[in-house]
Structure formats: structure tokens, C-alpha cells
Design an enzyme around this catalytic site. Structure first.
Site, mmCIF file in Angstrom:
data_model
loop_
_atom_site.group_PDB
_atom_site.id
_atom_site.type_symbol
_atom_site.label_atom_id
_atom_site.label_comp_id
_atom_site.label_asym_id
_atom_site.label_seq_id
_atom_site.Cartn_x
_atom_site.Cartn_y
_atom_site.Cartn_z
ATOM 1 N N GLU A 1 0.790 -1.496 -0.037
ATOM 2 C CA GLU A 1 -0.188 -0.349 -0.067
ATOM 3 C C GLU A 1 1.139 1.500 -0.476
ATOM 4 O O GLU A 1 0.746 2.098 -0.762
ATOM 5 C CB GLU A 1 -0.676 -0.588 1.251
ATOM 6 C CG GLU A 1 -1.961 -1.071 1.455
ATOM 7 C CD GLU A 1 -3.172 -0.740 0.333
ATOM 8 O OE1 GLU A 1 -2.840 0.311 -0.241
ATOM 9 O OE2 GLU A 1 -3.878 -1.760 0.044
ATOM 10 N N ARG B 1 0.328 3.593 -3.245
ATOM 11 C CA ARG B 1 0.146 4.532 -2.487
ATOM 12 C C ARG B 1 0.682 6.127 -2.930
ATOM 13 O O ARG B 1 0.110 7.112 -3.785
ATOM 14 C CB ARG B 1 -1.120 5.117 -1.512
ATOM 15 C CG ARG B 1 -2.431 3.777 -1.524
ATOM 16 C CD ARG B 1 -2.754 3.758 -0.681
ATOM 17 N NE ARG B 1 -4.037 2.331 -0.209
ATOM 18 C CZ ARG B 1 -5.087 2.333 0.202
ATOM 19 N NH1 ARG B 1 -6.131 3.413 0.391
ATOM 20 N NH2 ARG B 1 -6.050 1.835 0.320
ATOM 21 N N ASP C 1 -5.085 -10.630 -8.085
ATOM 22 C CA ASP C 1 -5.040 -9.581 -8.522
ATOM 23 C C ASP C 1 -3.552 -8.554 -8.960
ATOM 24 O O ASP C 1 -4.064 -9.370 -10.869
ATOM 25 C CB ASP C 1 -6.393 -8.164 -8.642
ATOM 26 C CG ASP C 1 -6.080 -7.659 -6.958
ATOM 27 O OD1 ASP C 1 -4.804 -7.478 -6.516
ATOM 28 O OD2 ASP C 1 -7.215 -6.913 -6.490
ATOM 29 N N GLU D 1 -12.524 -0.387 -9.788
ATOM 30 C CA GLU D 1 -11.625 -1.072 -10.468
ATOM 31 C C GLU D 1 -12.960 -1.220 -11.907
ATOM 32 O O GLU D 1 -12.214 -1.474 -12.998
ATOM 33 C CB GLU D 1 -11.745 -2.672 -10.677
ATOM 34 C CG GLU D 1 -10.867 -2.717 -8.925
ATOM 35 C CD GLU D 1 -11.027 -1.800 -7.765
ATOM 36 O OE1 GLU D 1 -12.327 -1.867 -7.830
ATOM 37 O OE2 GLU D 1 -10.016 -1.721 -7.202
ATOM 38 N N THR E 1 -1.568 0.753 -10.119
ATOM 39 C CA THR E 1 -2.726 0.019 -9.399
ATOM 40 C C THR E 1 -3.711 0.733 -8.820
ATOM 41 O O THR E 1 -4.629 0.705 -8.171
ATOM 42 C CB THR E 1 -2.228 -1.514 -8.862
ATOM 43 O OG1 THR E 1 -3.473 -2.348 -8.849
ATOM 44 C CG2 THR E 1 -1.823 -1.373 -7.777
#
Ligand SMILES: *[C@@H]1O[C@H](CO)[C@@H](O)[C@H](O)[C@H]1NC(C)=O
Ligand SMILES: *[C@@H]1O[C@H](CO)[C@@H](O)[C@H](O)[C@H]1NC(C)=O
Length: 638
Positions: A173, A177, A322, A510, A614
Site C-alpha cells: 500500500e 499509494r 489481482d 475497478e 494499480t
């Protein structure tokens, strides 16, 4: 990690490095010293934008976006609009929704890591905050040309953001991010100098390198996570000590997706700084994964950092699986198709997905991308996390490389297989869209289950060979439009089931992400209309409304309504929707960004020149050179 922060180890700063090019070619604007008038003007600007005493909605009521948006939401009609759509005006509504979200955060939670829009509460991960929401939103604000908001964020990053905290954070993360957010902001502010035009990041100005300095500092700390016996990163890392920590759950395993979705960020940083270490460390992760020869390109969702071995047999493209697949094709595109090895891996995975995971639903032939919780020889579980809905867009991206379909089809290396991928992407897009349409709020639940035949009708059985020229045509004839009747009796609805515990909606990106790709690649306006329906649903059902006393007319005080923010839902299957008191940072970082770009010109932050990480942070494609080259080598199959 002794000595990591000692003075004898200096951080490898990009300034020493040969590959770094100055970020900005635009002329400096601050040629002369400011002078007293300039300083005074700046002070006034500062006062009006940030003075903490002022409410977030400043000035006359008519300019309160929260009031405007509320009034607009009241007037909304569902269904297709008559006449040509005004996409610029629709895009403006997305920007308004962003402004309202941001102003709510500024007012109630400025600098905090969590924002609870319903109660006006907030929470920090560490004292002083880590800037999760601010850093994640930065590039969206540049894209939306929100100059004063970017200035405010920059100020906070400059004066308050410290990464030396004695705290464990998620390696993944933090990479996607924070590192992704800073790198993207750094890139976009140079690429689009007319957007959010600030003087303090110009060439030669004191803040020129703010984002990249923070990014490098953070990356150095994150590197500690990779110091495991295998090189697979630990799930968490202590930022101050730069020390990796095994997960406390899952037998100490890291999620495969998390361990393998860090390459775009570190490789771009390697390109920026010329520091090949960043490249090698993340490339090695791909080596460890690929050395295990995942069957048909499909990987179990856990991997152990000690042995570097997969753990368990659970295979899915939802949570923990994913973005492994996403980063295969995106690594190939990021380095301008110079690393064909990743395309090969992506193609293998696509074949594996086709063979093992794609099935048709019972009543309406919806294409379903299911899971194999007990491995590829176990049963198919017809369940799709909302997270899986990144796939339609990513498959289309893989097929054309981001080019418009009409153009890609003219290329000599266009194949029947790619044609089939486009069909699969369209069918899966429709399925994801159906998971929204099926609910009364028009918003999807976190997980949807599908009704299949028993045994399931697998795509691979029905259409054995993707290279057969007849396949796409047959598949196409299956595709029924998703009708929406008022009585809700259409067969496709019978195929979707949402369990009690999966009814929440976290404003995830998504599906709109895929719609954005599908629109840009196919050019089909239908996708924009889908996106517009979805945006209206978010405004109608996730807005947090407050009453406030105000001058409703001269000399007449009364209560008016305004939207003060947007929040997650506990239940997307009831109207009015049951709210949850939390705004995830990806609402501003991703969801609203993809809406905005869907309604923008298709060459703005083009798919041909960028890859989105992502967390929706766009990074430029580049050609690797020097020490930055593919080191990944595939072991021969015996
Ligand atoms: C980080 O570590 C250094 C040295 O190890 C220490 O001096 C400093 O106080 C730590 N910072 C925090 C926020 O814990
Ligand atoms: C962005 O906003 C600024 C004002 O903050 C304006 O001067 C500029 O023209 C805008 N840029 C674009 C590209 O719209």
C-alpha cells in the site's frame, strides 16, 4: 539495519546520477525578488485559502459546491439523456464532487490518515499522520487543475510529512499509494505545467524537487522490506528502521499480488534516479515467482518470503491475486515493449484464465471470471470480487497496447487471438456493469456470486481454440444487451446473487477504471454513458448531506442542504443506502480520477504514453537504457 541512517550512508540522490534529466523546461517565473508587495499578496492568498478559522465553503452561498451539487442531485433523472451529451459539463460535475470531498476532508480531517465524513471524525495511523489521503489525491488534483488545493497539499507535504516514523506500514500500500502518488505528481507537474500552475515547483525554485526527494526518502525505507531470505518482500515494513516484518497471519506469507505489484513504481524511480538497485530488487521478485513455473501462468495467492515458495493452492484474480496479472502487461508497456518476457508471461496467464476460470452464467450467458480455491484441479467457485473488474480494461489494454482498436486491427501482428481478447473484455465489462445495475442503488456490492449450470459451462469447452477464426463470431452472437426493465424480470438478474455479508460498497474504482479503458480503446460511446449512470448513482447514494443555517434570502435565515462529503456504504442493496462512516483514499485517488478522464478528451494522459499503477497514478512509458535492462531469465521447462 545498523548504520542505515548514520551519516556515513548518504541517500543516493538523483542529482548525482547520469540519467536524471531536469524536470521542467518552462522558464522560471520568479525572476526577481518578490518585494514587499509580493510578500503581502502571498500572505493574503494564504490567509484566504488556508486560514483555519474560515469554513471550507467560503464566500457567497451560490459558490458553495456542496449546495450546488445537492441541488443538482435532486434534479437527477436516471436513464439515457435526450440529445447529445455535454461531456465537458459532465466532467465538471466530477470535478465538483472531488472539490466537495476534498473540502470536507480539509475541514474535518486535515492531515489525518482517515476521514469519517458522516461524523466529521478522523484518525491517524501515527502521530502527525502519514498523509495517506493527501499524497494519494495529489495527482488527481493536478489533472483537475485544482491549483489552490495542490498548493495546500504541497505545503503539508513540505512541512508536516515525515517518513521516519517508528511504525509498521504495508509494503504494498505504501508503494502504490505514496511512492506512486509522489512519482506521478512529480511527473505530471512537469508534463502539464499549465495544470495547477505553481511557482514553487518551477526549475530553480526551492520546492522544485519536493516530490522526488520525499519519494526517494520513502523508497530507501521501503527497501528494507526486500531483505528477506528469498527477496520476496515482507508484508510490512517499519519505516524508521527500514526493517521488514512478516505477516502475523497467513503463516507469515505475503500476498502474491502485493509482493509482485511494486515494479512500476520502483522501476520508474530507477529511471528517474539512475539507481539500478531499485530495478534489480523488484525484478528479482518476478524471478522468484517465475522460477516456480506457475501452471498455465496462474499463481496461488500466497507466497512465503522465507522460502520464496507459493503457499496453498487458492487461485483467483480478486483480492491477493489481482495486480500480479495487471503488472505483467503493464511492465511490458512501461518499458515501451522492450521487455517481451512480460508479454509472454501475460499471454500465458491469459490462456490459463481462458482455460480454467472463464465460464458462462446459466440464464443470460454472462461471462464470469471465477476462482479455483482448491487449485486448478478443484472446483470452480463462481464468485467475483469487485476487484476482479480491473480485468476487462486490462485485457483490452493488453490486446491493443492502449491504441484505439481500429488502429490496432490494421497492424500486421493483429491476430485472431487478440480479436478474441477484445470480445472477452467486452463480455466481462458487461458482467461487471451488471453487478451495478442489479442493485437498487445502481452500485455494486463488494462481492457478487453467479449462478452457473451444473457442471459449469466453461468457455474453454465451448470454444476450444482461440485461434480458430470462427470463435469470436460465435462468441459475439452470445452477447445480449443488458436490458433494464422496470419490473426487474430480465434473465440476467437471475444470474447474480449478493450475499448478506458482501453488500457493502467502498466506492471502489475497478469497474469505472475498466469502463475508462474500454471507452478509450473501442471508442464506443456506450461506455461513457455507463460511466455517467454510475457517477450519478454515486452522487445520489454515497453523498453525505448536512443542513446548515444560512441566509436563504436577504434578511431571512433558514436551513439549507448541502453535500459535505462522500462515504462508503454498508449496504448497496437498499434505498436509502445504509452508510458507513469512512471515505477511502482511493475515492479521490482513483474512482473520481477515472470518471474525470473518461469524460475528458481521449488523448489527455493518453493510454499510449502512460501506464497507470494499480492505485491509478499515471507514470510515463520509457525506454530503458544503461544498467536498466531485463535481468529476468526464465528457467527452461523440463
Ligand atoms: C527514528 O530512529 C531514530 C534513530 O534510530 C531515532 O532517533 C528517532 O527518534 C526515530 N524516530 C521516530 C519517529 O521514532
Ligand atoms: C488552470 O487553472 C489556472 C488557475 O489556477 C488557470 O490560470 C489555467 O489556465 C488553468 N489551466 C488549464 C489548462 O485549464
Amino acid at each position: 539495519m545498523g548504520g542505515f541512517f548514520d551519516n556515513d550512508r548518504t541517500l543516493p540522490m538523483y542529482k548525482d546520477k547520469p540519467y536524471f534529466t531536469p524536470r521542467r523546461t518552462a522558464p522560471r517565473r520568479w525572476g526577481k525578488p518578490l518585494g514587499i508587495l509580493g510578500v503581502f499578496t502571498l500572505f493574503l492568498l494564504w490567509y484566504f485559502y488556508y486560514s483555519p478559522g474560515l469554513p471550507a465553503w467560503k464566500g457567497a452561498e451560490s459558490s458553495d459546491k456542496g449546495v450546488e451539487l445537492w441541488k443538482w442531485a435532486q434534479s437527477l433523472q436516471n436513464g439515457p439523456t435526450k440529445g447529445p451529451a455535454d461531456w465537458a459539463a459532465r466532467r465538471e460535475k466530477v470535478r465538483d464532487a472531488f472539490i466537495v470531498s476534498w473540502e470536507g476532508y480539509e475541514k474535518d480531517a486535515w492531515g489525518y490518515d482517515e476521514y469519517h465524513p458522516v461524523s466529521g471524525g478522523n484518525r491517524n495511523m501515527v502521530k502527525g499522520g502519514l498523509g495517506w489521503i493527501i499524497v494519494d489525491s495529489l495527482d488527481t488534483m493536478i489533472i483537475m487543475n485544482l491549483t489552490s488545493q495542490v498548493r495546500h497539499a504541497r505545503q503539508w507535504i513540505k512541512t508536516s510529512l515525515q517518513y521516519n516514523q517508528d511504525h509498521d506500514v504495508s509494503t504494498f500500500e505504501t508503494t502504490i499509494r505514496m511512492l506512486g502518488g509522489l512519482l506521478s505528481a512529480n511527473y505530471l507537474s512537469a508534463k502539464y505545467p499549465a495544470l495547477a500552475p505553481l511557482t514553487d515547483d518551477d526549475v530553480g525554485a526551492a520546492g522544485e524537487d519536493l516530490y522526488i526527494e520525499k519519494a526517494t526518502d520513502l523508497a530507501e525505507r521501503l527497501l528494507g522490506a526486500f531483505e528477506s531470505p528469498s527477496g520476496i518482500p515482507y508484508a510490512s515494513v517499519n519505516l524508521n528502521k527500514s526493517e521488514g516484518l512478516q505477516s502475523h497471519n497467513d503463516g507469515g506469507a505475503s500476498s502474491t499480488a502485493e509482493a509482485t505489484s511494486i515494479q512500476l513504481e520502483f522501476k520508474y524511480l530507477a529511471k528517474l534516479t539512475g539507481e539500478a538497485e531499485y530495478w534489480k530488487v523488484v525484478e528479482n521478485v518476478m524471478q522468484v515467482v517465475d522460477d516456480q513455473k506457475p501452471r498455465d501462468g496462474l499463481v496461488p495467492i500466497y507466497i512465503n518470503p522465507k522460502e520464496g515458495a507459493f503457499q496453498g493452492e487458492n487461485i483467483r484474480l480478486g483480492s491477493r491475486g489481482d495486480s500480479y496479472y495487471e503488472y505483467l502487461i503493464k511492465q511490458y508497456l512501461q518499458t515501451s515493449e522492450q521487455e517481451p518476457i512480460y508479454k509472454k508471461m501475460w499471454d500465458e496467464s491469459m490462456q490459463g484464465i481462458r482455460k480454467h476460470l472463464l465460464a458462462f452464467s446459466k440464464h443470460a450467458q454472462l461471462l464470469v471470471l471465477g476462482e479455483r480455491p482448491s487449485g486448478l484441479d478443484g472446483k470452480l467457485s463462481p464468485k467475483m470480487d469487485h476487484l476482479v473488474c480491473f480485468m476487462p480494461g486490462t485485457i483490452a489494454l493488453g490486446a491493443t497496447g492502449g491504441k484505439p482498436l481500429a488502429e490496432a486491427r490494421k497492424s500486421p501482428d493483429w491476430t485472431q487471438q487478440r480479436e478474441e481478447e477484445i470480445l472477452i473484455s467486452k463480455e466481462l465489462m458487461k458482467t461487471c456493469w451488471a453487478t451495478y445495475r442489479t442493485n437498487p442503488t445502481g452500485l455494486a456490492g463488494e462481492i457478487s456470486h453467479f449462478i452457473l449450470d451444473e457442471p459449469p459451462v466453461m468457455m474453454a469447452n465451448k470454444y476450444p481454440d482461440p485461434s480458430l477464426s470462427s470463435t469470436p463470431k460465435e462468441l459475439q452472437s452470445l452477447s445480449l444487451p443488458l436490458t433494464t426493465k422496470d419490473d426487474g424480470t430480465e434473465p440476467w438478474r437471475k444470474d447474480i446473487e449478493i450475499h448478506q455479508m458482501d453488500r457493502h460498497n467502498l466506492q471502489r474504482p475497478e469497474t469505472i477504471e475498466s469502463i475508462f479503458y474500454m471507452y478509450r480503446i473501442t471508442g464506443d460511446e456506450m461506455y461513457r454513458e455507463w460511466g455517467w449512470e454510475m457517477f450519478k448513482s454515486f452522487v445520489q447514494h454515497t453523498a453525505v448531506v448536512e443542513e446548515k443555517q444560512s441566509n436563504v434570502s436577504p434578511g431571512n435565515v433558514g436551513a439549507i442542504s448541502r453535500i459535505k462529503g462522500f462515504t462508503s456504504l454498508d449496504d448497496a442493496l437498499t434505498v436509502p443506502a445504509k452508510k458507513r462512516d469512512n471515505m477511502e483514499s482511493f475515492w479521490m485517488a482513483e474512482t473520481l480520477k477515472y470518471f474525470y478522464l473518461l469524460f475528458s478528451d481521449r488523448d489527455f494522459v493518453s493510454l499510449e504514453d502512460h501506464v497507470f499503477n494499480t492505485e491509478a497514478h499515471p507514470l510515463p512509458r520509457f525506454k530503458p537504457s544503461g544498467d536498466l535492462k531485463t535481468g529476468l531469465q526464465r528457467k527452461p521447462t523440463l
